[in-house]
Design an enzyme around this catalytic site. Structure first.
Site, PDB file in Angstrom:
ATOM      1  CB  CYS A 119      -0.890   0.081   1.183  1.00 45.14           C
ATOM      2  SG  CYS A 119      -2.360   1.139   1.023  1.00 45.14           S
ATOM      3  CB  CYS A 121      -1.602   4.975   3.275  1.00 43.22           C
ATOM      4  SG  CYS A 121      -1.802   3.445   4.260  1.00 43.22           S
ATOM      5  CB  CYS A 129      -4.586   3.626  -0.006  1.00 45.17           C
ATOM      6  SG  CYS A 129      -4.776   3.516   1.907  1.00 45.17           S
ATOM      7  CE  LYS A 196      -7.674  -1.209   4.644  1.00 48.88           C
ATOM      8  NZ  LYS A 196      -6.295  -0.748   4.160  1.00 48.88           N
ATOM      9  NE  ARG A 206      -6.474   5.188   9.228  1.00 45.53           N
ATOM     10  CZ  ARG A 206      -7.767   5.226   8.916  1.00 45.53           C
ATOM     11  NH1 ARG A 206      -8.300   6.268   9.249  1.00 45.53           N
ATOM     12  NH2 ARG A 206      -8.415   4.385   8.132  1.00 45.53           N
ATOM     13  NE  ARG A 218      -6.781   4.980   5.102  1.00 42.89           N
ATOM     14  CZ  ARG A 218      -5.761   5.812   4.795  1.00 42.89           C
ATOM     15  NH1 ARG A 218      -5.540   6.564   4.034  1.00 42.89           N
ATOM     16  NH2 ARG A 218      -4.747   5.818   5.754  1.00 42.89           N
ATOM     17  CD  GLU A 234     -14.102  -4.511  -3.748  1.00 41.24           C
ATOM     18  OE1 GLU A 234     -13.292  -5.052  -4.424  1.00 41.24           O
ATOM     19  OE2 GLU A 234     -14.388  -3.255  -4.041  1.00 41.24           O
ATOM     20  CE  LYS A 249      -7.189  -3.432   7.945  1.00 39.18           C
ATOM     21  NZ  LYS A 249      -6.400  -2.384   7.248  1.00 39.18           N
ATOM     22  CB  SER A 275      -5.172  -1.146  15.479  1.00 39.35           C
ATOM     23  OG  SER A 275      -5.825   0.007  14.721  1.00 39.35           O
TER      24      SER A 275
END
Ligand code: PBG
Length: 324
Positions: A119, A121, A129, A196, A206, A218, A234, A249, A275
């Site tokens: 990615c 980002c 991203c 995602k 982050r 995003r 997807e 995710k 996270s």
């Protein structure tokens, strides 16, 4: 019917073990590592107790401690010395992730599967991203694919076993598959962050990866949390484009999605216990409101029961230790 049928018969301490349907093992776990080329010693991530940024020089040692717990894989995120508009430090031969992959593979070889997050980002100055159109601030899909192809090739050149594109650009799996194939990497596995979501549960990450964005959000590329059918679409596209493993995710707030995807496609499926899911448990445990180890185990077990073959989690080491 009761009193004939008594469900409690199977719940005695000795028999409940025999009828247990889901077993969690270290093999199910993947440990995320934040490798930072700007530091010389471990740097704690304040919003994720127990998680550290790892200096490049310690990457192999850290991975060794993961292997010693029988965890088969790590996923690497890089914190570069410099960010720019197009994420140049994401794909150089001598950049942070490429060096980390090399040092881990040199040390551990086949004893550690190295996955890399593909990615931009962490490498772009704006934190998005993809690359952007300066005037409209639009995140540009097709020009980003060219760069993601370069990133994936550079990771594979360094020795990555699996690349994990997480940018949610359309066509990224197909582009990366063909770029890998034409560069002698037809055996490199692609784990796609296929479903995602644009989730607020990524907040602490982050901090950890220094990947917050400077404008907007995003939602023009990550999925709307309200949607479920779209996740199947997807995943279907990513499988057609060449994904070997697909991912959902976040995990816990999206177990319905995980269940639907696993049922529909029966393809190796990963779930990312992100996270925010981690930090909520840590914070509640610090306050003495939850039993951390019990809640960790129950959470990861739920993710596996819902259909995950593998779980990316900051709890991986703690969980593997508990399983010992
Ligand atoms: C990069 C990426 C993110 C996460 C994994 N890869 C952040 C994001 O999309 O903003 C989040 C992981 C976590 O929260 O633990 N695109």
């Amino acid at each position: 019917m009761f009193p004939h049928d008594r469900m409690r018969r199977l719940r005695s301490p000795s028999i409940r073990k025999m009828v247990r349907e889901t077993l969690l093992a270290p093999n199910d776990l993947i440990y995320p590592m934040f490798v930072d080329e700007t530091i010389d010693s471990y740097k704690p991530v304040p919003s994720m107790p127990g998680v550290n940024r790892v200096p490049l020089s310690e990457a192999a040692n850290e991975a060794k401690s993961v292997a010693d717990l029988d965890i088969p894989a790590v996923i690497l995120f890089g914190i570069p010395h410099e960010k720019d508009e197009t994420g140049t430090c994401a794909y150089g031969d001598d950049d942070v992730v490429q060096n980390a992959v090399r040092s881990i593979k040199d040390e551990l070889g086949d004893d550690m599967v190295v996955i890399t997050d593909v990615c931009l980002c962490e490498y772009t100055s704006h934190g998005h991203c993809g690359i952007i159109d300066r005037s409209t601030k639009e995140i540009l899909n097709d020009p980003t694919l060219e760069i993601l192809g370069e990133v994936a090739i550079s990771h594979a050149n360094a020795g990555a076993d699996i690349v994990a594109p997480s940018g949610m650009m359309d066509g990224m799996i197909g582009k990366i598959r063909s770029d890998l194939d034409t560069n002698n990497h037809s055996n490199t596995v692609i784990m796609s962050y296929a479903a995602k979501y644009a989730s607020s549960f990524y907040g602490p990450f982050r901090d950890a990866a220094d990947s917050g964005y400077t404008f907007g959000d995003r939602s023009s590329y990550q999925m709307d949390p309200a949607n479920s059918n779209e996740a199947l679409r997807e995943v279907e596209l990513d499988i057609q484009e060449g994904a070997d493993i697909i991912m959902v995710k976040p995990a816990l707030p999206y177990l319905d999605i995980l269940y639907r995807i696993k049922s529909a496609f029966e393809i190796p499926t990963a779930a990312y216990n992100v996270s925010g899911e981690f930090s909520m448990i840590k914070a509640a445990a610090e306050k003495g409101w939850l039993d951390e180890k019990a809640v960790m185990y129950e959470s990861l077990l739920s993710i596996k029961r819902s259909g995950a073959d593998m779980i990316l989690t900051y709890f991986a080491k703690d969980m593997a230790e508990l399983l010992k």
